[in-house]
Design an enzyme around this catalytic site. Structure first.
Site, mmCIF file in Angstrom:
data_model
loop_
_atom_site.group_PDB
_atom_site.id
_atom_site.type_symbol
_atom_site.label_atom_id
_atom_site.label_comp_id
_atom_site.label_asym_id
_atom_site.label_seq_id
_atom_site.Cartn_x
_atom_site.Cartn_y
_atom_site.Cartn_z
ATOM 1 N N HIS A 1 -8.684 -4.594 1.675
ATOM 2 C CA HIS A 1 -9.151 -4.786 3.056
ATOM 3 C C HIS A 1 -8.441 -3.917 4.087
ATOM 4 O O HIS A 1 -8.816 -3.915 5.264
ATOM 5 C CB HIS A 1 -9.001 -6.253 3.484
HETATM 6 N N1 UDP Z 1 -6.382 -14.878 0.001
HETATM 7 C C1 UDP Z 1 -7.196 -15.983 -0.125
HETATM 8 N N2 UDP Z 1 -8.503 -15.795 -0.494
HETATM 9 C C2 UDP Z 1 -9.008 -14.565 -0.776
HETATM 10 C C3 UDP Z 1 -8.152 -13.431 -0.659
HETATM 11 C C4 UDP Z 1 -6.842 -13.621 -0.247
HETATM 12 O O1 UDP Z 1 -6.761 -17.110 0.107
HETATM 13 O O2 UDP Z 1 -10.190 -14.464 -1.091
HETATM 14 C C5 UDP Z 1 -4.996 -15.093 0.433
HETATM 15 C C6 UDP Z 1 -3.952 -14.471 -0.450
HETATM 16 O O3 UDP Z 1 -3.651 -15.312 -1.541
HETATM 17 C C7 UDP Z 1 -2.782 -14.293 0.499
HETATM 18 C C8 UDP Z 1 -3.460 -14.006 1.807
HETATM 19 O O4 UDP Z 1 -4.812 -14.452 1.682
HETATM 20 O O5 UDP Z 1 -2.049 -15.490 0.623
HETATM 21 C C9 UDP Z 1 -3.415 -12.526 2.047
HETATM 22 O O6 UDP Z 1 -4.183 -12.201 3.089
HETATM 23 P P1 UDP Z 1 -4.729 -10.731 3.345
HETATM 24 O O7 UDP Z 1 -4.747 -9.987 2.057
HETATM 25 O O8 UDP Z 1 -5.985 -10.903 4.094
HETATM 26 O O9 UDP Z 1 -3.673 -10.139 4.371
HETATM 27 P P2 UDP Z 1 -2.268 -9.395 4.239
HETATM 28 O O10 UDP Z 1 -1.374 -10.228 3.375
HETATM 29 O O11 UDP Z 1 -2.527 -8.043 3.678
HETATM 30 O O12 UDP Z 1 -1.778 -9.325 5.639
#
Ligand code: UDP
Length: 354
Positions: free
Chosen positions: A203
């Site tokens: 993403h």
């Molecule tokens: N996550 C979730 N469902 C999904 C994809 C990700 O619950 O379909 C969770 C994942 O386990 C983690 C968090 O969302 O705890 C990560 O979010 P994201 O990847 O959107 O953001 P980043 O961590 O890169 O800021």
């Protein structure tokens, strides 16, 4: 002490769940939650409040979409009105999103002290919107709750130890969440027999907004799914629209974004994790899975040093090779790099004393 928590994006709900629980258990702390609305689909927002028992937001701002400046500006206008009315003693912000930045800037200008959870992380890539948000938020915070020693070192290198601020390595609240919710994992619909698959999430703007990178990653995922191992991919809405406008087609098992309990189940059963997410890189480690990260830098450098995470960039061949070499390789979380699941309690204890 009246704490204002400002959240708005999926990873912030997951982080706030355990901290809100710890705050609720402390006499002397009360929490008001502001949801900016940055993520608003029910499977990107409501599901986390339902599954993780996060208190319903006291203020729902419903601000999403638009350019970075527009979104952040609108958030600032509305957060300021709420803060002027409710006069919090302290503001708590998480991570590196536009909601983090908006909350921190408004609070600092109203002279309300800001505590930043996940302070000190750096990718040293100023083209990432998240990097700008982190740096500015750290600059206006007076309590910097760092998740790792690397984050503390980063702040010290930037001269933070000369400033009248507190820098604490409390550990990573995401490890608290992973440990707390691990036993409640549930299989996503139709996948209860799945095992040994590649769990993929994508993403980051640096991948979705760059046609060449996006195309190369899609090619790699299609090849992996066809000839190495099935790929299960809960697709982020931003990536779905980027693929549609680029006319790219994923030939893998694409599913809708899942709740956190389903995500934990997938992490527990995967043979490998492939991601550009910050949070998912660590979750792979918490569940002893090797991770292939399709980025050029990571904030979680200790995992790369340990060999648990392989940073491959966005070239098809490197991605496919890294998956081939690391599939089903177990990694060991014995080093307690992330604090062992005590971060939320440490944060609440410190807030009470501050
Ligand atoms: N996550 C979730 N469902 C999904 C994809 C990700 O619950 O379909 C969770 C994942 O386990 C983690 C968090 O969302 O705890 C990560 O979010 P994201 O990847 O959107 O953001 P980043 O961590 O890169 O800021």
């Amino acid at each position: 002490m009246k704490i204002f928590t400002i959240i708005g994006a999926r990873p912030q709900f997951i982080k706030a769940s355990v901290v809100s629980m710890a705050i609720a258990q402390k006499k002397g702390l009360t929490e008001t939650i502001i949801h900016t609305g940055q993520h608003f689909d029910s499977n990107m927002s409501d599901i986390f409040f339902d599954q993780l028992g996060i208190p319903r937001p006291d203020h729902q701002l419903d601000i999403h979409g638009g350019s970075h400046g527009e979104m952040t500006g609108r958030m600032m206008i509305e957060i300021e009105q709420v803060m002027l009315r409710e006069k919090p003693d302290r503001v708590l912000v998480y991570g590196d999103t536009n909601s983090t930045l908006a909350g921190a800037l408004v609070a600092a200008k109203l002279h309300v002290p800001v505590a930043h959870i996940e302070a000190g992380l750096r990718s040293y890539n100023m083209r990432m919107p998240e990097e700008i948000n982190r740096i500015v938020t750290d600059q206006v915070s007076d309590i910097l709750f760092c998740p790792t020693q690397t984050a503390v070192d980063n702040l010290q290198r930037e001269g933070f130890s000369q400033k009248p601020v507190e820098i604490l390595n409390v550990g990573d609240v995401m490890q608290d969440s992973a440990l707390f919710f691990a036993k409640r994992a549930v299989a996503p619909k139709g996948l209860d027999q799945a095992q040994g698959f590649v769990l993929a999430t994508l993403h980051r703007a640096e991948n979705t907004d760059d046609l060449q990178r996006l195309g190369a990653i899609v090619n790699a995922l299609n090849e992996i799914h066809q000839s190495i191992a099935p790929v299960v991919m809960p697709l982020h809405p931003r990536t779905r629209s980027a693929l549609a406008s680029a006319g790219l087609k994923l030939d893998v098992n694409v599913i809708e974004p899942v709740g956190y309990l389903e995500m934990i189940w997938l992490l527990q059963r995967a043979g490998l994790v492939l991601t550009d997410s910050g949070g998912v890189q660590k979750e792979a480690f918490f569940f002893n899975k090797a991770c292939v990260t399709v980025r050029d830098q990571t904030e979680w450098v200790e995992l790369v040093t340990l060999g648990a995470n392989v940073l491959v960039g966005a070239q098809s061949r490197s991605i496919v090779n890294a998956v081939t070499n690391n599939l089903n390789r177990a990694v060991n979380d014995s080093d307690q790099l992330y604090g062992g699941g005590q971060a939320a309690v440490r944060i609440a204890d410190h807030l009470l004393r501050s």
